[in-house]
Design an enzyme around this catalytic site. Structure first.
Site, PDB file in Angstrom:
ATOM      1  CG  LEU A   1      -1.811  -1.246   1.349  1.00  0.00           C
ATOM      2  CD1 LEU A   1      -2.516  -1.277   2.696  1.00  0.00           C
ATOM      3  CD2 LEU A   1      -2.833  -1.253   0.202  1.00  0.00           C
TER       4      LEU A   1
ATOM      5  CB  SER B   1       9.842   4.892  -1.375  1.00  0.00           C
ATOM      6  OG  SER B   1       9.512   6.257  -1.476  1.00  0.00           O
TER       7      SER B   1
ATOM      8  CE1 TYR C   1       4.551   3.253   0.611  1.00  0.00           C
ATOM      9  CE2 TYR C   1       5.560   5.426   0.456  1.00  0.00           C
ATOM     10  CZ  TYR C   1       5.349   4.168  -0.062  1.00  0.00           C
ATOM     11  OH  TYR C   1       5.949   3.804  -1.253  1.00  0.00           O
TER      12      TYR C   1
ATOM     13  CE  LYS D   1       7.265   0.811  -0.011  1.00  0.00           C
ATOM     14  NZ  LYS D   1       7.076  -0.428  -0.745  1.00  0.00           N
TER      15      LYS D   1
ATOM     16  NE  ARG E   1       8.652  15.912  -3.871  1.00  0.00           N
ATOM     17  CZ  ARG E   1       8.644  17.067  -3.198  1.00  0.00           C
ATOM     18  NH1 ARG E   1       9.476  18.038  -3.541  1.00  0.00           N
ATOM     19  NH2 ARG E   1       7.828  17.250  -2.181  1.00  0.00           N
TER      20      ARG E   1
ATOM     21  N   GLY F   1       4.042  17.661   5.286  1.00  0.00           N
ATOM     22  CA  GLY F   1       5.016  16.602   5.046  1.00  0.00           C
ATOM     23  C   GLY F   1       5.820  16.780   3.767  1.00  0.00           C
TER      24      GLY F   1
HETATM   25  P1  NAD Z   1       0.288   0.087  -7.206  1.00  0.00           P
HETATM   26  O1  NAD Z   1      -0.675   0.273  -6.097  1.00  0.00           O
HETATM   27  O2  NAD Z   1      -0.121   0.503  -8.581  1.00  0.00           O
HETATM   28  O3  NAD Z   1       0.751  -1.441  -7.281  1.00  0.00           O
HETATM   29  C1  NAD Z   1       0.850  -2.259  -6.137  1.00  0.00           C
HETATM   30  C2  NAD Z   1       0.106  -3.556  -6.443  1.00  0.00           C
HETATM   31  O4  NAD Z   1       0.197  -4.400  -5.293  1.00  0.00           O
HETATM   32  C3  NAD Z   1      -1.374  -3.342  -6.728  1.00  0.00           C
HETATM   33  O5  NAD Z   1      -1.714  -4.009  -7.933  1.00  0.00           O
HETATM   34  C4  NAD Z   1      -2.083  -3.975  -5.518  1.00  0.00           C
HETATM   35  O6  NAD Z   1      -3.325  -4.536  -5.878  1.00  0.00           O
HETATM   36  C5  NAD Z   1      -1.061  -5.007  -5.076  1.00  0.00           C
HETATM   37  N1  NAD Z   1      -1.107  -5.363  -3.649  1.00  0.00           N
HETATM   38  C6  NAD Z   1      -1.135  -4.537  -2.581  1.00  0.00           C
HETATM   39  N2  NAD Z   1      -1.151  -5.250  -1.441  1.00  0.00           N
HETATM   40  C7  NAD Z   1      -1.131  -6.559  -1.807  1.00  0.00           C
HETATM   41  C8  NAD Z   1      -1.133  -7.770  -1.084  1.00  0.00           C
HETATM   42  N3  NAD Z   1      -1.215  -7.797   0.252  1.00  0.00           N
HETATM   43  N4  NAD Z   1      -1.086  -8.930  -1.769  1.00  0.00           N
HETATM   44  C9  NAD Z   1      -1.040  -8.932  -3.126  1.00  0.00           C
HETATM   45  N5  NAD Z   1      -1.046  -7.813  -3.857  1.00  0.00           N
HETATM   46  C10 NAD Z   1      -1.098  -6.639  -3.210  1.00  0.00           C
HETATM   47  O7  NAD Z   1       1.649   0.813  -6.789  1.00  0.00           O
HETATM   48  P2  NAD Z   1       2.937   1.129  -7.637  1.00  0.00           P
HETATM   49  O8  NAD Z   1       2.986   2.591  -7.865  1.00  0.00           O
HETATM   50  O9  NAD Z   1       3.033   0.204  -8.791  1.00  0.00           O
HETATM   51  O10 NAD Z   1       4.047   0.802  -6.550  1.00  0.00           O
HETATM   52  C11 NAD Z   1       4.673  -0.463  -6.469  1.00  0.00           C
HETATM   53  C12 NAD Z   1       5.606  -0.485  -5.287  1.00  0.00           C
HETATM   54  O11 NAD Z   1       6.537   0.597  -5.410  1.00  0.00           O
HETATM   55  C13 NAD Z   1       4.908  -0.270  -3.942  1.00  0.00           C
HETATM   56  O12 NAD Z   1       5.502  -1.091  -2.988  1.00  0.00           O
HETATM   57  C14 NAD Z   1       5.164   1.207  -3.633  1.00  0.00           C
HETATM   58  O13 NAD Z   1       5.176   1.444  -2.255  1.00  0.00           O
HETATM   59  C15 NAD Z   1       6.542   1.402  -4.244  1.00  0.00           C
HETATM   60  N6  NAD Z   1       6.792   2.807  -4.617  1.00  0.00           N
HETATM   61  C16 NAD Z   1       5.941   3.464  -5.457  1.00  0.00           C
HETATM   62  C17 NAD Z   1       6.172   4.818  -5.774  1.00  0.00           C
HETATM   63  C18 NAD Z   1       5.233   5.571  -6.676  1.00  0.00           C
HETATM   64  O14 NAD Z   1       5.274   6.805  -6.655  1.00  0.00           O
HETATM   65  N7  NAD Z   1       4.383   4.921  -7.474  1.00  0.00           N
HETATM   66  C19 NAD Z   1       7.301   5.479  -5.257  1.00  0.00           C
HETATM   67  C20 NAD Z   1       8.172   4.771  -4.430  1.00  0.00           C
HETATM   68  C21 NAD Z   1       7.908   3.431  -4.118  1.00  0.00           C
HETATM   69  N1  UFG Z   2       1.901  18.598  -5.964  1.00  0.00           N
HETATM   70  C1  UFG Z   2       1.075  19.664  -6.239  1.00  0.00           C
HETATM   71  N2  UFG Z   2      -0.241  19.404  -6.472  1.00  0.00           N
HETATM   72  C2  UFG Z   2      -0.761  18.143  -6.460  1.00  0.00           C
HETATM   73  C3  UFG Z   2       0.095  17.058  -6.166  1.00  0.00           C
HETATM   74  C4  UFG Z   2       1.425  17.324  -5.922  1.00  0.00           C
HETATM   75  O1  UFG Z   2       1.506  20.807  -6.260  1.00  0.00           O
HETATM   76  O2  UFG Z   2      -1.976  17.977  -6.667  1.00  0.00           O
HETATM   77  C5  UFG Z   2       3.332  18.849  -5.749  1.00  0.00           C
HETATM   78  C6  UFG Z   2       3.859  18.399  -4.395  1.00  0.00           C
HETATM   79  O3  UFG Z   2       3.711  19.427  -3.459  1.00  0.00           O
HETATM   80  C7  UFG Z   2       5.317  18.084  -4.725  1.00  0.00           C
HETATM   81  C8  UFG Z   2       5.258  17.564  -6.180  1.00  0.00           C
HETATM   82  O4  UFG Z   2       4.039  18.082  -6.704  1.00  0.00           O
HETATM   83  O5  UFG Z   2       6.082  19.246  -4.726  1.00  0.00           O
HETATM   84  C9  UFG Z   2       5.246  16.050  -6.290  1.00  0.00           C
HETATM   85  O6  UFG Z   2       4.217  15.523  -5.455  1.00  0.00           O
HETATM   86  P1  UFG Z   2       3.731  14.003  -5.589  1.00  0.00           P
HETATM   87  O7  UFG Z   2       2.573  13.843  -4.658  1.00  0.00           O
HETATM   88  O8  UFG Z   2       3.516  13.662  -7.021  1.00  0.00           O
HETATM   89  O9  UFG Z   2       4.999  13.170  -5.109  1.00  0.00           O
HETATM   90  P2  UFG Z   2       5.798  13.205  -3.725  1.00  0.00           P
HETATM   91  O10 UFG Z   2       7.197  13.645  -4.026  1.00  0.00           O
HETATM   92  O11 UFG Z   2       5.070  13.932  -2.677  1.00  0.00           O
HETATM   93  O12 UFG Z   2       5.803  11.667  -3.291  1.00  0.00           O
HETATM   94  C10 UFG Z   2       6.045  10.586  -4.242  1.00  0.00           C
HETATM   95  C11 UFG Z   2       5.240   9.369  -3.773  1.00  0.00           C
HETATM   96  C12 UFG Z   2       5.775   8.857  -2.465  1.00  0.00           C
HETATM   97  C13 UFG Z   2       7.239   8.569  -2.610  1.00  0.00           C
HETATM   98  C14 UFG Z   2       7.987   9.784  -3.097  1.00  0.00           C
HETATM   99  C15 UFG Z   2       9.403   9.383  -3.375  1.00  0.00           C
HETATM  100  O13 UFG Z   2       3.867   9.720  -3.636  1.00  0.00           O
HETATM  101  O14 UFG Z   2       5.116   7.670  -2.121  1.00  0.00           O
HETATM  102  O15 UFG Z   2       7.404  10.299  -4.294  1.00  0.00           O
HETATM  103  O16 UFG Z   2      10.184  10.476  -3.638  1.00  0.00           O
HETATM  104  F1  UFG Z   2       7.733   8.174  -1.438  1.00  0.00           F
END
Ligand code: NAD
Ligand code: UFG
Length: 335
Positions: free
Chosen positions: A83, A124, A148, A152, A230, A294
């Site tokens: 999640l 992350s 969250y 990690k 970012r 945050g």
């Molecule tokens: P996502 O939610 O699109 O994909 C995660 C998938 O895992 C989903 O398909 C969900 O259904 C599945 N899932 C969740 N809990 C589960 C469980 N208990 N059993 C089986 N399946 C389960 O997210 P994403 O963006 O593809 O991210 C993938 C991974 O990367 C995550 O661990 C997330 O924390 C990490 N991550 C994502 C970002 C981002 O910005 N997208 C940034 C840093 C790290």
């Molecule tokens: N932002 C806006 N408006 C929005 C959404 C975001 O101005 O509607 C800004 C934020 O303030 C930030 C930038 O856009 O400056 C990026 O924001 P995101 O929410 O897209 O991404 P974050 O950097 O906050 O966080 C993302 C993931 C986290 C991960 C992190 C890793 O959501 O899970 O990147 O660097 F941990």
């Protein structure tokens, strides 16, 4: 190699699936579809032009994991399942710790029992907390500032301890910066449930007239234009980073291998809006609001280690990311 992708139907997992199939690996997806749709599997079939093997199941189900690892003779696991919504994790911390931390422990126990020794983990940049210096390298102090992020960080610690007790285990911890964009086919991309939290998917929905305007969270940061900066990395570059990391695990003797996956370049919110305008010819209505709790002013990666050790190089630009995300949005008429 026979590879299990937990969470393989999700945003990053589905893109990684395509790149692994492209390199002729046998891939099986395990997903509980809590944050993805089964239609993704059909889209993947259109991309890879063959049936997608998948199991609907949960990483908390130990016997299912054991059965899966043995049935498919799995040799490596890429663990995406988790999640990932920061705000939700503040309101539902136990659900996050159970799913992410307990789920990973369960998975590692199953790997141990099945003697699967290669493991790639989706971490992350959030584990670094507020940057103490920039660019952020892998030695930067760790200080997650929300539940969250702490899941990690806890998983990273567990992986380090686990690797000390199991000398065959080879682990890659990949710390992603800001994954964005979509597959070049426009068939898969980021499709969050509910109102998006992240900048690019929110912007896509504004451009698509599903949301009235973009809220810019703060315009008086200590940055050149005042908006937050970012490191946006194309999801296909990220996916290729996983392929490289997996291949690297075949040759290394080092138990724990940590890599930042980012471009090394920061872009501000206003620059992303401009890039969208330029790449897609669509202007985004926006209003400046207060800072989001945050959020940090600036966050971008030092990615030299991944470049040198993995021989990985991000190739896509911010405009490529935006264009591909827009193509996905339009092709799929997400509502
Ligand atoms: P996502 O939610 O699109 O994909 C995660 C998938 O895992 C989903 O398909 C969900 O259904 C599945 N899932 C969740 N809990 C589960 C469980 N208990 N059993 C089986 N399946 C389960 O997210 P994403 O963006 O593809 O991210 C993938 C991974 O990367 C995550 O661990 C997330 O924390 C990490 N991550 C994502 C970002 C981002 O910005 N997208 C940034 C840093 C790290
Ligand atoms: N932002 C806006 N408006 C929005 C959404 C975001 O101005 O509607 C800004 C934020 O303030 C930030 C930038 O856009 O400056 C990026 O924001 P995101 O929410 O897209 O991404 P974050 O950097 O906050 O966080 C993302 C993931 C986290 C991960 C992190 C890793 O959501 O899970 O990147 O660097 F941990």
């Amino acid at each position: 190699m026979n590879i299990l992708l937990t969470g393989g139907a999700g945003y990053i997992g589905s893109h990684t699936y395509c790149e692994l199939i492209d390199k002729n690996h046998n891939v099986i997806i395990l997903d509980n579809f809590s944050n993805s749709e089964k239609t993704v599997l059909k889209q993947l079939e259109l991309i890879v032009k063959k049936p997608v093997e998948y199991i609907e199941g949960d990483i908390l189900d130990f016997s299912l994991l054991k059965k899966t690892l043995s049935k498919y003779k799995v040799e490596a696991v890429i663990h995406f399942a988790g999640l990932k919504a920061v705000g939700e994790s503040v309101n539902e911390p136990l659900r996050y710790y159970e799913n992410n931390v307990a789920g990973t422990i369960n998975l590692l126990k199953a790997l141990d029992a099945a003697k699967v020794y290669k493991f790639v983990f989706s971490s992350s940049a959030t584990v670094y907390g507020t940057p103490e210096y920039l660019p952020i390298d892998e030695e930067h102090p760790l200080n997650a500032i929300n539940p969250y992020g702490r899941t990690k960080l806890q998983i990273e610690t567990i992986l380090k301890d686990f690797s000390c007790s199991n000398f065959d285990m080879k682990i890659a911890i990949l710390r992603y910066f800001n994954p964005s964009g979509a597959h070049h086919s426009g068939l898969i991309g980021e499709n969050p449930k509910g109102v998006p939290n992240n900048l690019v998917p929110y912007m896509m929905q504004v451009a698509n007239h599903q949301l009235p305007f973009l809220k810019i969270y703060g315009d008086n940061y200590q940055t050149p234009d005042g908006s937050g900066i970012r490191d946006y990395i194309h999801v296909t570059d990220l996916a290729l980073g996983h392929v490289k990391a997996l291949h690297f695990l075949n040759s290394t003797q080092t138990p724990i291998n940590i890599f930042n996956l980012g471009t090394g370049k920061g872009s501000s919110v206003l620059e992303v809006i401009q890039a969208f305008n330029k790449a897609c010819g669509v202007s985004i209505p926006f209003k400046v609001e207060g800072k989001r709790d945050g959020d940090v002013a600036v966050c971008y990666a030092k990615n030299e280690r991944a470049k040198k050790v993995l021989n990985w190089q991000p190739v896509f630009s911010l405009e490529d990311m935006i264009k591909s995300a827009w193509k996905f949005q339009q092709k799929n008429k997400i509502s």
